[in-house]
Design an enzyme around this catalytic site. Structure first.
Site, PDB file in Angstrom:
ATOM      1  N   GLU A 131     -52.353 -26.466 -17.117  1.00 12.57           N
ATOM      2  CA  GLU A 131     -53.385 -26.828 -16.154  1.00 12.57           C
ATOM      3  C   GLU A 131     -53.053 -28.119 -15.426  1.00 12.57           C
ATOM      4  O   GLU A 131     -53.417 -28.295 -14.264  1.00 12.57           O
ATOM      5  CB  GLU A 131     -54.755 -26.955 -16.830  1.00 12.57           C
ATOM      6  CG  GLU A 131     -55.845 -26.607 -15.847  1.00 12.57           C
ATOM      7  CD  GLU A 131     -57.078 -27.455 -15.932  1.00 12.57           C
ATOM      8  OE1 GLU A 131     -57.259 -28.151 -16.932  1.00 12.57           O
ATOM      9  OE2 GLU A 131     -57.859 -27.421 -14.975  1.00 12.57           O
ATOM     10  N   THR A 185     -58.957 -29.013  -6.575  1.00 17.24           N
ATOM     11  CA  THR A 185     -59.383 -30.024  -7.551  1.00 17.24           C
ATOM     12  C   THR A 185     -58.814 -31.401  -7.206  1.00 17.24           C
ATOM     13  O   THR A 185     -59.515 -32.411  -7.301  1.00 17.24           O
ATOM     14  CB  THR A 185     -58.916 -29.601  -8.966  1.00 17.24           C
ATOM     15  OG1 THR A 185     -59.476 -28.323  -9.227  1.00 17.24           O
ATOM     16  CG2 THR A 185     -59.380 -30.564 -10.031  1.00 17.24           C
TER      17      THR A 185
HETATM   18  N1  HSE Z   1     -63.768 -32.149 -14.699  1.00 16.84           N
HETATM   19  C1  HSE Z   1     -62.918 -31.684 -13.663  1.00 16.84           C
HETATM   20  C2  HSE Z   1     -63.374 -32.245 -12.349  1.00 16.84           C
HETATM   21  C3  HSE Z   1     -62.971 -30.189 -13.640  1.00 16.84           C
HETATM   22  O1  HSE Z   1     -64.577 -32.219 -12.101  1.00 16.84           O
HETATM   23  O2  HSE Z   1     -62.552 -32.710 -11.577  1.00 16.84           O
HETATM   24  C4  HSE Z   1     -62.153 -29.574 -12.558  1.00 16.84           C
HETATM   25  O3  HSE Z   1     -60.877 -29.287 -13.006  1.00 16.84           O
END
Ligand code: HSE
Length: 311
Positions: A131, A185
């Site tokens: 990931e 992201t």
């Molecule tokens: N916790 C992470 C974020 C989840 O909010 O960026 C997304 O991969």
């Protein structure tokens, strides 16, 4: 040892409002299917990827499932070649843990093919390695953890990979609505502040504590009061047209709370009971439509199984 293994890994909702990078849960659908089998070519070969619109790389070193599977193969000293098929059910950049899902499925499938030398929890570092290449190197297990283990998972420490399975009431349902938008992201992390104020910190950890206690005590009102995010949501909402309208509709329809799923653009609401979740999901979807955006809807109780072998 079987010659072929087929696994299904589920979508996840990370952050759950108050638990940025530290809390996530799995739902039943959508998810990714990964099939692995022994092959005569050495190493790991990704043969096919479907459902990704041609966006994901076939090179194992650049693919989240490939990186996770290869890291595991190296540590296990696998000498036989393995080929992999990846069938994406979770859209990329949806905020529903798409990259984590493939990484979990990749590592889990290879472990099954090799006769399960590692326990599920021991696969966590491999899935995280996979990931990490999709999230710009940031290590957070709030998607990978629940996808692998199922349930509502608290990541007490991302550094030590200290994960805790939080019991949830069986009538807790999620409505997740995915608009036709894509947010990477990496971009959604870059817009976040590097530092937070003491005031926001106190609000956030009060809510996270309240959320965990509320789930464990089946206190829906406490869960509802705690479903708030003062850190990521205010910034990320700017990336999702109509966000506040969708959230208000969810609350009006009886949701306990509503926020962005992971890095977005999917939005989730938690509800008491499936009837409420169906109603909430429809209203959220309609609110997106009123903003000229088509959206898909998924209704699910918390998926306590996580990744599963199908064949
Ligand atoms: N916790 C992470 C974020 C989840 O909010 O960026 C997304 O991969």
């Amino acid at each position: 040892m079987k010659n072929e293994v087929h696994v299904f890994a589920p979508a996840t909702v990370a952050n759950v409002a108050c638990g940025f990078d530290t809390l996530g849960f799995a739902i039943h659908r959508p998810g990714d299917d990964v099939i692995v089998r022994f092959s005569n070519s050495p190493g790991l070969t990704i043969k096919t990827i479907t459902g990704d619109g041609g966006k994901l790389p076939l090179e194992a070193e650049k693919n989240t499932a490939g990186v996770a599977a290869k890291a595991l193969m190296e540590d296990l000293g696998v000498v036989r070649g393995i080929e992999m098929e990846i069938h994406k059910g979770i859209p990329i950049g949806s905020g529903m843990g798409s990259s984590a899902c493939s990484a979990v499925a990749g590592a889990f499938a290879v472990n099954e093919l090799m006769g399960k030398p590692l326990k599920k929890k021991e696969l966590l570092p491999y899935a995280l390695k996979g990931e990490a290449i999709a999230s710009g190197g940031a290590i957070h297990a709030d998607n990978v953890g629940p996808c692998l283990l199922g349930g509502m998972i608290l990541i007490r420490s991302n550094k030590d990979l200290d994960t805790i399975d939080i019991p949830v009431p069986s009538s807790l349902y999620a409505a997740v609505v995915l608009p036709e938008l894509q947010i990477l992201t990496v971009d959604a992390r870059n817009i976040l502040p590097k530092e937070i104020s003491m005031k926001d910190g106190i609000t956030q950890w009060g809510n996270l504590g309240g959320m965990i206690a509320g789930l464990m005590k089946s206190d829906y009102q406490l869960v509802s009061r705690s479903l708030q995010d003062v850190i990521a949501e205010p910034k990320r909402a700017e990336l999702i047209p109509g966000f506040y309208q969708v959230k208000q509709e969810a609350l009006n329809a009886g949701a306990l709370g509503c926020s962005i799923s992971g890095a977005g653009p999917a939005i989730f609401a938690l509800c008491e009971g499936d009837e409420c979740a169906f109603k909430v999901g429809i209203r959220m979807q309609q609110a997106f439509l009123e903003n000229g955006i088509q959206a898909e809807r998924f209704i699910s109780p918390i998926n306590t199984l996580g990744v599963q072998r199908i064949k």
